[in-house]
Scaffold this active site. Structure first.
Site, PDB file in Angstrom:
ATOM      1  N   ASP A  80      -4.917 -47.934 -30.185  1.00 21.82           N
ATOM      2  CA  ASP A  80      -5.587 -47.767 -28.884  1.00 21.82           C
ATOM      3  C   ASP A  80      -4.737 -47.067 -27.839  1.00 21.82           C
ATOM      4  O   ASP A  80      -5.238 -46.696 -26.783  1.00 21.82           O
ATOM      5  CB  ASP A  80      -6.020 -49.146 -28.352  1.00 21.82           C
ATOM      6  CG  ASP A  80      -7.112 -49.742 -29.233  1.00 21.82           C
ATOM      7  OD1 ASP A  80      -6.947 -50.882 -29.695  1.00 21.82           O
ATOM      8  OD2 ASP A  80      -8.086 -49.030 -29.488  1.00 21.82           O
ATOM      9  N   HIS A  97       0.665 -55.464 -32.407  1.00 20.84           N
ATOM     10  CA  HIS A  97      -0.352 -55.559 -33.464  1.00 20.84           C
ATOM     11  C   HIS A  97      -0.042 -56.763 -34.330  1.00 20.84           C
ATOM     12  O   HIS A  97       1.122 -57.062 -34.609  1.00 20.84           O
ATOM     13  CB  HIS A  97      -0.362 -54.287 -34.328  1.00 20.84           C
ATOM     14  CG  HIS A  97      -1.652 -54.128 -35.082  1.00 20.84           C
ATOM     15  ND1 HIS A  97      -1.892 -54.766 -36.279  1.00 20.84           N
ATOM     16  CD2 HIS A  97      -2.769 -53.429 -34.785  1.00 20.84           C
ATOM     17  CE1 HIS A  97      -3.112 -54.451 -36.694  1.00 20.84           C
ATOM     18  NE2 HIS A  97      -3.677 -53.646 -35.815  1.00 20.84           N
TER      19      HIS A  97
HETATM   20  C1  SDX Z   1      -6.845 -53.417 -32.305  1.00 21.77           C
HETATM   21  O1  SDX Z   1      -6.318 -56.417 -36.170  1.00 21.77           O
HETATM   22  C2  SDX Z   1      -6.555 -55.174 -36.182  1.00 21.77           C
HETATM   23  O2  SDX Z   1      -6.427 -54.508 -37.200  1.00 21.77           O
HETATM   24  C3  SDX Z   1      -7.018 -54.593 -34.870  1.00 21.77           C
HETATM   25  C4  SDX Z   1      -7.145 -53.076 -34.804  1.00 21.77           C
HETATM   26  C5  SDX Z   1      -8.250 -52.567 -35.710  1.00 21.77           C
HETATM   27  O3  SDX Z   1      -8.162 -51.389 -36.132  1.00 21.77           O
HETATM   28  O4  SDX Z   1      -9.233 -53.308 -35.908  1.00 21.77           O
HETATM   29  O5  SDX Z   1      -5.917 -52.486 -35.179  1.00 21.77           O
HETATM   30  C6  SDX Z   1      -7.500 -52.609 -33.393  1.00 21.77           C
HETATM   31  O6  SDX Z   1      -7.431 -54.359 -31.843  1.00 21.77           O
HETATM   32  C7  SDX Z   1      -5.445 -53.062 -31.886  1.00 21.77           C
HETATM   33  C8  SDX Z   1      -4.870 -54.031 -30.794  1.00 21.77           C
HETATM   34  C9  SDX Z   1      -5.412 -53.634 -29.434  1.00 21.77           C
HETATM   35  N1  SDX Z   1      -4.985 -54.648 -28.406  1.00 21.77           N
HETATM   36  C10 SDX Z   1      -4.054 -54.358 -27.488  1.00 21.77           C
HETATM   37  O7  SDX Z   1      -3.440 -53.302 -27.421  1.00 21.77           O
HETATM   38  C11 SDX Z   1      -3.862 -55.475 -26.456  1.00 21.77           C
HETATM   39  C12 SDX Z   1      -2.366 -55.695 -26.219  1.00 21.77           C
HETATM   40  N2  SDX Z   1      -1.780 -56.283 -27.398  1.00 21.77           N
HETATM   41  C13 SDX Z   1      -1.677 -57.705 -27.502  1.00 21.77           C
HETATM   42  O8  SDX Z   1      -2.534 -58.466 -26.773  1.00 21.77           O
HETATM   43  C14 SDX Z   1      -1.264 -58.215 -28.879  1.00 21.77           C
HETATM   44  O9  SDX Z   1      -0.198 -57.467 -29.273  1.00 21.77           O
HETATM   45  C15 SDX Z   1      -2.311 -58.237 -29.975  1.00 21.77           C
HETATM   46  C16 SDX Z   1      -3.563 -58.925 -29.553  1.00 21.77           C
HETATM   47  C17 SDX Z   1      -2.635 -56.861 -30.440  1.00 21.77           C
HETATM   48  C18 SDX Z   1      -1.708 -59.006 -31.166  1.00 21.77           C
HETATM   49  O10 SDX Z   1      -1.582 -60.343 -30.765  1.00 21.77           O
HETATM   50  P1  SDX Z   1      -0.779 -61.403 -31.669  1.00 21.77           P
HETATM   51  O11 SDX Z   1      -0.546 -60.885 -33.033  1.00 21.77           O
HETATM   52  O12 SDX Z   1      -1.461 -62.716 -31.521  1.00 21.77           O
HETATM   53  O13 SDX Z   1       0.635 -61.439 -30.975  1.00 21.77           O
HETATM   54  P2  SDX Z   1       1.043 -62.491 -29.844  1.00 21.77           P
HETATM   55  O14 SDX Z   1       0.056 -62.448 -28.726  1.00 21.77           O
HETATM   56  O15 SDX Z   1       1.346 -63.798 -30.492  1.00 21.77           O
HETATM   57  O16 SDX Z   1       2.406 -61.819 -29.311  1.00 21.77           O
HETATM   58  C19 SDX Z   1       3.667 -62.122 -29.909  1.00 21.77           C
HETATM   59  C20 SDX Z   1       4.683 -61.949 -28.768  1.00 21.77           C
HETATM   60  C21 SDX Z   1       4.349 -62.834 -27.554  1.00 21.77           C
HETATM   61  O17 SDX Z   1       5.573 -63.063 -26.866  1.00 21.77           O
HETATM   62  P3  SDX Z   1       6.420 -64.460 -27.190  1.00 21.77           P
HETATM   63  O18 SDX Z   1       5.428 -65.583 -27.031  1.00 21.77           O
HETATM   64  O19 SDX Z   1       6.921 -64.292 -28.589  1.00 21.77           O
HETATM   65  O20 SDX Z   1       7.498 -64.441 -26.140  1.00 21.77           O
HETATM   66  O21 SDX Z   1       4.626 -60.591 -28.280  1.00 21.77           O
HETATM   67  C22 SDX Z   1       4.175 -60.599 -26.917  1.00 21.77           C
HETATM   68  C23 SDX Z   1       3.504 -61.939 -26.685  1.00 21.77           C
HETATM   69  O22 SDX Z   1       3.575 -62.308 -25.310  1.00 21.77           O
HETATM   70  N3  SDX Z   1       3.224 -59.486 -26.791  1.00 21.77           N
HETATM   71  C24 SDX Z   1       3.144 -58.663 -25.750  1.00 21.77           C
HETATM   72  C25 SDX Z   1       2.147 -57.726 -26.078  1.00 21.77           C
HETATM   73  N4  SDX Z   1       1.652 -58.004 -27.299  1.00 21.77           N
HETATM   74  C26 SDX Z   1       2.323 -59.095 -27.727  1.00 21.77           C
HETATM   75  N5  SDX Z   1       3.825 -58.638 -24.577  1.00 21.77           N
HETATM   76  C27 SDX Z   1       3.481 -57.646 -23.728  1.00 21.77           C
HETATM   77  N6  SDX Z   1       2.532 -56.696 -23.988  1.00 21.77           N
HETATM   78  C28 SDX Z   1       1.847 -56.712 -25.139  1.00 21.77           C
HETATM   79  N7  SDX Z   1       0.931 -55.779 -25.398  1.00 21.77           N
END
Ligand code: SDX
Length: 428
Positions: free
Chosen positions: A364, A307
């Site tokens: 989710d 998140h």
């Molecule tokens: C919702 O914003 C809100 O409030 C949203 C929400 C709402 O109520 O409106 O809460 C609802 O959208 C919840 C999120 C649902 N999405 C997912 O579950 C999809 C999986 N999650 C990710 O794609 C990610 O965690 C996000 C999109 C939720 C957040 O993305 P960020 O903040 O841009 O984080 P990032 O992509 O920069 O990740 C930081 C690191 C990265 O690794 P490094 O580059 O540091 O090595 O964490 C890793 C990412 O690769 N990472 C994950 C991951 N999420 C982040 N690695 C594996 N699996 C994951 N799910």
């Protein structure tokens, strides 16, 4: 309270106001940064950029706090119903008896769709994604209610428009499902509650009225309460950006639906179930999926994890994890996907990749299992999220207008070709 922040650039120093919010969050007001320094800030994804001052929802990502208008999500989840929470998010206070009654009556009044609107459903192919139908039909409603295009954000007109949207989003969702399933549509029944009416429109059949049980009604209220608002997330920011051009509320929330659809946002709830089903079917060990999620060359992510704001735990996920158990138990239903989800969460808690990046279950991760227990089909999961988020979208759109915010128009830094001149075809 306002003190100052100093920026030193190119040998000059500039002062900017610091603002402290009611929960002691601080920001540097950079509205005049470019005019004074010639510089802009750069913050792709806006992770460090505030777009507005808001009094609707507060999230503390470090402490796992979520409050709507100051009320903790845990208390609302336990004690409120969805339309009470929607009223709170929209108007800022919990409704008293009379207010809740008249709000509920308005929602009942607006549940039916204009008959000419109903015909549009038959124009969609059976395979049409319900989120596409929802976004299209929300925009279409304004054609049948021209009086809501210029929406003031106060008084009877706003009350009417807000309750029209809150009510009809539910009817559109149910009609979309019934048409795609090749089933006759069920018209809304004014004698049912907000959630009961939705379940009736979704699941009643010509010879078998759907019987709403208290456990299912409560589970659906809980799901919608947990999704009612969440600060400036991607879809809410979209509603604000579209509304900032003074586009009407229907077009603004229709755009919000499109933003929510993405698998990184609201689309994740369905993606989690697909992931859990793949894990179950493959018979592969969970470590296989954890390694895939860590592999930068592999697009696979652990859906429902991580998140932008919560770097500890998402309180909604904790509530859902507990309540999913209760609902399955009460329904005497086993769901092997819940067991896989619990094992997966467990495995990440001892895996440095997830712990070091603060990747924990978000709203989710367990919500889809609750929707499965309620009987909602997979392709409707993100639609359910949109129904829950409608009060938050409307409240943010209203607050933006009440604060008379300027049109959203971010800047950029150009990195393309510098000036060059047209080349006649013969010389290319
Ligand atoms: C919702 O914003 C809100 O409030 C949203 C929400 C709402 O109520 O409106 O809460 C609802 O959208 C919840 C999120 C649902 N999405 C997912 O579950 C999809 C999986 N999650 C990710 O794609 C990610 O965690 C996000 C999109 C939720 C957040 O993305 P960020 O903040 O841009 O984080 P990032 O992509 O920069 O990740 C930081 C690191 C990265 O690794 P490094 O580059 O540091 O090595 O964490 C890793 C990412 O690769 N990472 C994950 C991951 N999420 C982040 N690695 C594996 N699996 C994951 N799910």
């Amino acid at each position: 309270m306002s003190d100052k922040a100093t920026l030193n650039v190119e040998g000059k120093s500039y002062e900017f106001d610091v603002f402290t919010g009611s929960e002691n969050e601080k920001c540097i007001d950079t509205q005049n940064l470019r005019a004074e320094t010639g510089y802009i800030t750069m913050d792709p994804g806006f992770g460090n950029t505030g777009s507005c001052y808001s009094s609707i929802t507060y999230v503390d990502g470090a402490k796992g706090i979520l409050r709507y208008r100051g009320y903790p999500i845990e208390e609302l989840a336990e004690k409120a119903i969805f339309i009470e929470t929607a009223y709170l998010v929209l108007y800022g206070e919990l409704p008293n008896k009379e207010q809740l009654k008249s709000f509920s009556d308005r929602l009942k009044e607006h549940a039916p769709l204009h008959t000419n609107l109903e015909h549009h459903f038959s124009g969609f192919p059976k395979s049409a994604p319900p989120m596409a139908i929802l976004s299209a039909m929300l925009n279409l409603i304004s054609c049948f209610h021209p009086e809501v295009l210029e929406v003031p954000t106060t008084g009877e007109q706003f009350d009417r428009t807000a309750s029209l949207l809150l009510s009809k989003v539910r009817t559109i969702a149910a009609f979309a499902y019934r048409m795609a399933a090749g089933k006759p549509i069920n018209h809304p029944n004014p004698n049912l509650t907000y959630c009961g009416n939705f379940l009736h429109m979704m699941f009643s059949d010509p010879y078998q009225e759907y019987k709403v049980t208290p456990i299912i009604d409560k589970a659906l209220n809980l799901f919608l309460i947990l999704h009612a608002d969440h600060e400036q997330n991607c879809s809410t920011s979209t509603v604000r950006v579209v509304g900032s051009s003074r586009a009407n509320l229907f077009s603004s929330v229709a755009a919000g639906v499109c933003a929510l659809w993405g698998p990184l946002h609201g689309g994740a709830n369905a993606a989690v179930i697909t992931m859990l089903e793949d894990i179950k079917k493959s018979g592969r060990p969970l470590t296989y999926y954890l390694e895939k999620a860590k592999d930068k060359d592999d697009p696979f992510r652990l859906m429902g994890f991580g998140h932008r704001v919560y770097k500890n735990f998402d309180p909604r996920s904790l509530i859902l994890k507990k309540r999913v158990h209760d609902v399955l138990e009460a329904l005497k239903v086993q769901d092997s996907l819940l067991d896989i989800a619990l094992e997966l969460e467990d495995a990440t808690l001892s895996d440095d990749y997830f712990v070091s990046r603060n990747l924990y279950p978000n709203v989710d991760f367990y919500s889809g299992i609750l929707l499965r227990a309620i009987g909602i089909p997979l392709n409707m999961y993100t639609v359910m999220f949109a129904i829950g988020r409608m009060p938050g979208w409307i409240a943010n759109w209203k607050e933006m207008h009440d604060h008379n915010l300027r049109i959203s128009r971010p800047r950029q830094i150009y990195t393309g070709k510098t000036t060059r001149h047209f080349i006649p075809m013969a010389e290319r």
